[in-house]
Design a protein around this motif. Structure first.
Motif, PDB file in Angstrom:
ATOM      1  N   SER A  62       1.003  -1.332   0.080  1.00  0.00           N
ATOM      2  CA  SER A  62       0.054   0.248   0.065  1.00  0.00           C
ATOM      3  C   SER A  62       0.939   1.212   0.097  1.00  0.00           C
ATOM      4  CB  SER A  62      -0.995  -0.077   1.272  1.00  0.00           C
ATOM      5  OG  SER A  62      -1.484  -1.217   1.138  1.00  0.00           O
ATOM      6  N   ALA A  63       2.017   1.231   0.961  1.00  0.00           N
ATOM      7  CA  ALA A  63       2.978   2.280   0.705  1.00  0.00           C
ATOM      8  C   ALA A  63       3.763   2.535  -0.695  1.00  0.00           C
ATOM      9  CB  ALA A  63       3.915   2.247   1.929  1.00  0.00           C
ATOM     10  N   THR A  64       3.832   1.527  -1.283  1.00  0.00           N
ATOM     11  CA  THR A  64       4.275   1.536  -2.866  1.00  0.00           C
ATOM     12  C   THR A  64       3.572   2.143  -3.542  1.00  0.00           C
ATOM     13  OG1 THR A  64       5.569  -0.453  -2.431  1.00  0.00           O
ATOM     14  CG2 THR A  64       5.211   0.085  -4.620  1.00  0.00           C
ATOM     15  N   VAL A  65       2.173   1.957  -3.495  1.00  0.00           N
ATOM     16  CA  VAL A  65       1.046   2.574  -4.236  1.00  0.00           C
ATOM     17  C   VAL A  65       1.067   4.009  -3.965  1.00  0.00           C
ATOM     18  CG1 VAL A  65      -1.424   2.780  -4.842  1.00  0.00           C
ATOM     19  CG2 VAL A  65      -0.225   0.355  -4.637  1.00  0.00           C
ATOM     20  N   THR A  66       1.003   4.564  -2.488  1.00  0.00           N
ATOM     21  CA  THR A  66       0.774   5.794  -2.374  1.00  0.00           C
ATOM     22  C   THR A  66       1.987   6.462  -2.582  1.00  0.00           C
ATOM     23  OG1 THR A  66      -0.497   5.171  -0.417  1.00  0.00           O
ATOM     24  CG2 THR A  66       0.514   7.235  -0.264  1.00  0.00           C
ATOM     25  N   TYR A  67       3.006   6.177  -2.366  1.00  0.00           N
ATOM     26  CA  TYR A  67       4.367   6.982  -2.643  1.00  0.00           C
ATOM     27  C   TYR A  67       4.358   7.057  -4.237  1.00  0.00           C
ATOM     28  CZ  TYR A  67       5.625   7.650   2.176  1.00  0.00           C
ATOM     29  OH  TYR A  67       5.848   7.989   3.236  1.00  0.00           O
ATOM     30  N   ALA A  68       4.154   5.887  -5.041  1.00  0.00           N
ATOM     31  CA  ALA A  68       4.343   6.086  -6.544  1.00  0.00           C
ATOM     32  C   ALA A  68       3.352   7.287  -6.813  1.00  0.00           C
ATOM     33  CB  ALA A  68       3.819   4.651  -7.305  1.00  0.00           C
ATOM     34  N   PHE A  69       2.269   7.209  -6.388  1.00  0.00           N
ATOM     35  CA  PHE A  69       1.336   8.431  -6.916  1.00  0.00           C
ATOM     36  C   PHE A  69       1.972   9.694  -6.425  1.00  0.00           C
ATOM     37  CE2 PHE A  69      -2.194  11.038  -6.393  1.00  0.00           C
ATOM     38  CZ  PHE A  69      -3.157  10.512  -7.350  1.00  0.00           C
ATOM     39  N   ILE A  70       2.394   9.836  -5.269  1.00  0.00           N
ATOM     40  CA  ILE A  70       2.975  10.973  -4.780  1.00  0.00           C
ATOM     41  C   ILE A  70       4.055  11.574  -5.493  1.00  0.00           C
ATOM     42  CG2 ILE A  70       3.950  12.240  -2.620  1.00  0.00           C
ATOM     43  CD1 ILE A  70       2.189  10.652  -0.892  1.00  0.00           C
ATOM     44  N   TYR A  71       4.896  10.705  -5.548  1.00  0.00           N
ATOM     45  CA  TYR A  71       6.114  10.846  -6.492  1.00  0.00           C
ATOM     46  C   TYR A  71       5.992  11.242  -8.001  1.00  0.00           C
ATOM     47  CZ  TYR A  71       8.888   9.438  -2.439  1.00  0.00           C
ATOM     48  OH  TYR A  71       9.142   9.106  -1.354  1.00  0.00           O
ATOM     49  N   GLY A  72       5.294  10.176  -8.569  1.00  0.00           N
ATOM     50  CA  GLY A  72       5.064  10.410 -10.220  1.00  0.00           C
ATOM     51  C   GLY A  72       3.919  11.303 -10.407  1.00  0.00           C
ATOM     52  N   PHE A  73       2.848  11.216  -9.913  1.00  0.00           N
ATOM     53  CA  PHE A  73       1.715  12.115 -10.461  1.00  0.00           C
ATOM     54  C   PHE A  73       2.120  13.449 -10.150  1.00  0.00           C
ATOM     55  CE2 PHE A  73      -2.580  13.771  -9.550  1.00  0.00           C
ATOM     56  CZ  PHE A  73      -3.013  13.620 -10.805  1.00  0.00           C
ATOM     57  N   THR A  74       2.754  13.826  -9.117  1.00  0.00           N
ATOM     58  CA  THR A  74       3.305  15.160  -8.784  1.00  0.00           C
ATOM     59  C   THR A  74       4.061  15.753  -9.961  1.00  0.00           C
ATOM     60  OG1 THR A  74       2.783  14.743  -6.398  1.00  0.00           O
ATOM     61  CG2 THR A  74       4.290  16.905  -6.811  1.00  0.00           C
ATOM     62  N   GLN A  75       5.297  14.863 -10.145  1.00  0.00           N
ATOM     63  CA  GLN A  75       5.862  15.170 -11.394  1.00  0.00           C
ATOM     64  C   GLN A  75       5.331  15.381 -12.707  1.00  0.00           C
ATOM     65  OE1 GLN A  75       9.728  13.182 -11.653  1.00  0.00           O
ATOM     66  NE2 GLN A  75       9.530  12.575  -9.651  1.00  0.00           N
ATOM     67  N   TRP A  76       4.282  14.399 -13.089  1.00  0.00           N
ATOM     68  CA  TRP A  76       3.609  14.561 -14.353  1.00  0.00           C
ATOM     69  C   TRP A  76       2.797  15.842 -14.283  1.00  0.00           C
ATOM     70  CZ3 TRP A  76      -1.640  14.356 -15.137  1.00  0.00           C
ATOM     71  CH2 TRP A  76      -2.064  14.373 -16.450  1.00  0.00           C
ATOM     72  N   LEU A  77       2.300  16.273 -13.130  1.00  0.00           N
ATOM     73  CA  LEU A  77       1.418  17.546 -13.217  1.00  0.00           C
ATOM     74  C   LEU A  77       2.392  18.584 -13.629  1.00  0.00           C
ATOM     75  CD1 LEU A  77      -0.775  17.047  -9.936  1.00  0.00           C
ATOM     76  CD2 LEU A  77      -1.558  16.960 -12.361  1.00  0.00           C
ATOM     77  N   GLN A  78       3.540  18.577 -12.923  1.00  0.00           N
ATOM     78  CA  GLN A  78       4.633  19.935 -13.268  1.00  0.00           C
ATOM     79  C   GLN A  78       5.168  19.869 -15.054  1.00  0.00           C
ATOM     80  OE1 GLN A  78       7.128  21.026 -10.170  1.00  0.00           O
ATOM     81  NE2 GLN A  78       6.247  18.932  -9.064  1.00  0.00           N
ATOM     82  N   GLU A  79       5.402  18.583 -15.264  1.00  0.00           N
ATOM     83  CA  GLU A  79       6.185  18.906 -16.673  1.00  0.00           C
ATOM     84  C   GLU A  79       5.149  18.594 -17.694  1.00  0.00           C
ATOM     85  OE1 GLU A  79       9.414  15.966 -16.981  1.00  0.00           O
ATOM     86  OE2 GLU A  79      10.112  16.417 -15.110  1.00  0.00           O
ATOM     87  N   SER A  80       3.907  17.659 -17.397  1.00  0.00           N
ATOM     88  CA  SER A  80       3.344  17.534 -18.616  1.00  0.00           C
ATOM     89  C   SER A  80       1.965  18.267 -18.711  1.00  0.00           C
ATOM     90  CB  SER A  80       2.692  15.819 -18.544  1.00  0.00           C
ATOM     91  OG  SER A  80       3.933  15.019 -19.016  1.00  0.00           O
ATOM     92  N   ARG A  81       1.543  18.734 -17.379  1.00  0.00           N
ATOM     93  CA  ARG A  81       0.379  19.587 -17.461  1.00  0.00           C
ATOM     94  C   ARG A  81       0.751  21.031 -17.135  1.00  0.00           C
ATOM     95  NH1 ARG A  81      -4.450  17.264 -17.104  1.00  0.00           N
ATOM     96  NH2 ARG A  81      -5.240  19.407 -17.606  1.00  0.00           N
ATOM     97  N   ASP A  82       2.015  21.432 -17.012  1.00  0.00           N
ATOM     98  CA  ASP A  82       2.466  22.761 -16.791  1.00  0.00           C
ATOM     99  C   ASP A  82       1.914  23.291 -15.425  1.00  0.00           C
ATOM    100  OD1 ASP A  82       4.296  22.590 -18.976  1.00  0.00           O
ATOM    101  OD2 ASP A  82       2.543  23.047 -20.225  1.00  0.00           O
TER     102      ASP A  82
END
Length: 462
Positions: A280-300
């Protein structure tokens, strides 16, 4: 029942303040550093790859230190370890305040990681001791307070860090530990008991130094390989495997082992709890790390806007924990939480550069549901599944499993987003998280013993 007898059967609420404050030390220092990395990098002309060690150092120190300090709490009681941990936290604040280079700050974070290891195992020990003293087998209200306080401080950590940096610079994010440590020392010295109801369960044998060292070597080697993700570091995996083999051999021969492998072998439900927590921690932190970076780089989105997108998740987690904390049905929480986690991962596979922001906000909102259900349920499961003589070390291993999951998530994020936080990379990371969520759900469904955990048997009618 007399008034004095009624008082003796209630949880000693004077313990709540030092328990909560000690348990908050780790999550606040895990989250507050996120807003400090850029200004620290500028101050020491350090690249993001180098400042990342400020995060990794705390993870490694905590992953190893939690079960080690937890075992010491089991053997020596919580008071001395709690006060000693507070001293180390204060020392780390002083080191950070005067550090003149990045690697001195890394040392401060290691000292900080070790110092913060005492709070949570001590709190779980005290809850179990009070449960025995009062006869309250399931102090769900206190366990809920512990979980909600950690979730809350994780939310306000970055905001607090931003305020401190704005007022006094990045060093304030280290210096803030000094007054907190003083408060822990004052509260701990005044309120933590010198004697408790679990003393008869303590095993005052020799501390297992060899097992502790081998455990540390195996964990550090594995985590360093996962964090660096370089093929030429394969000897680290060989070292980890050799250390793990020797560790198992040593633990099975020791009369009072650091990690009781026989106990774990006889308690598959406890092992399953650690596995669920890791997944469950793997899922949560993957979301926090990856989704946050995607919001900045792909959604500006700006870093501040991307950070705000995580607020609904934490707010929902706090609300769900508060509303469901007193419900003893652990299995139902794990099944529902894992199912929602699985649905969020599937939802990530559908997002694109044109997905409306309100839809993305709903995804983060939904992820708060498993955050609030799973973390509290696993904490309660360990409380009931662990024997009293090892409650603190068992709690420490629970935290270790969480940090190993965080490192696995960070490694996956670096692997799938190495060419940039693209939508294709996010979908690959979501698939990885989807597998972890599915395994967590399968473990929750398979373990029927969870239906009995924490539920008092109904009295039979005569």
């Amino acid at each position: 029942m007399t008034a004095s007898a009624a008082i003796r059967t209630r949880f000693d609420r004077r313990l709540i303040a030092p328990m909560v404050l000690g348990s908050m030390l780790n999550p606040i220092n895990s989250s507050i550093i996120t807003v400090s990395l850029i200004p620290i990098g500028r101050a020491f002309d350090a690249s993001p790859a180098r400042t990342a060690w400020l995060v990794s150092a705390l993870y490694v120190a905590t992953a190893i230190g939690q079960p080690v300090v937890g075992r010491l709490v089991d053997v020596l009681g919580p008071r001395r370890l709690y006060l000693g941990g507070a001293v180390l936290v204060g020392l780390a604040g002083v080191i950070g305040l005067v550090a003149q280079d990045l690697w001195t700050l890394v040392v401060a974070r290691i000292v900080l990681g070790v110092g913060t290891c005492a709070g949570y195992p001590s709190a779980m020990y005290l809850i179990r001791a009070e449960g025995r003293r009062t006869g309250e087998d399931s102090p769900s209200g206190v366990l809920t307070v512990l979980a909600v306080s950690a979730q809350t401080i994780a939310v306000i950590g970055p905001t607090l860090g931003g305020l401190l940096i704005g007022v006094a610079g990045w060093r304030a994010t280290f210096a803030v530990n000094i007054p907190i440590a003083i408060a822990c020392l004052w509260l701990g010295a005044r309120r933590l008991p010198r004697h408790d109801a679990l003393e008869e369960t303590r095993q005052h044998g020799r501390f297992d130094v060899a097992g502790t060292v081998l455990f540390g070597v195996a964990l550090v080697s594995t985590m360093l390989f996962l964090m660096e993700r370089r093929a030429d570091l394969w000897p680290l995996l060989v070292l980890a495997l050799a250390s793990l083999t020797l560790f198992a051999y040593a633990e099975l021969r020791h009369r009072d082992p650091f990690v009781d492998l026989r106990l774990l072998g006889a308690s598959p439900a406890l092992v399953a709890t650690y596995a669920r927590n890791l997944l469950s921690a793997t899922v949560t932190y993957a979301f926090i790390y990856g989704f946050t970076q995607w919001l900045q780089e792909s959604r500006d989105l700006s870093p501040a806007a991307a950070g705000l997108m995580s607020v609904p998740m934490f707010a929902t987690a706090i609300a769900v924990s508060t509303l469901t904390g007193r419900n003893p049905r652990i299995r139902a929480k794990l099944v529902v939480g894992s199912a929602v986690q699985l649905g969020v991962c599937a939802g990530l596979l559908l997002v694109s550069a044109s997905t409306p922001l309100w839809t993305l906000a709903l995804l983060t909102l939904a992820l708060g549901v498993p955050q609030g259900l799973i973390s509290l349920a696993n904490q309660n499961a360990v409380y009931h599944q662990s024997p009293a003589a090892r409650i603190a070390s068992s709690a420490g291993l629970l935290r270790t499993s969480m940090y190993v999951g965080a490192v696995l998530a960070a490694a996956a994020t670096g692997t799938f987003l190495h060419a940039g936080a693209t939508t294709v990379g996010l979908h690959a990371l979501a698939t990885y998280a989807l597998v972890a969520a599915a395994l967590a759900l399968a473990l929750a469904l398979a373990d029927r013993s969870l239906a009995r955990v924490g539920v008092r048997p109904q009295p039979q009618e005569s």
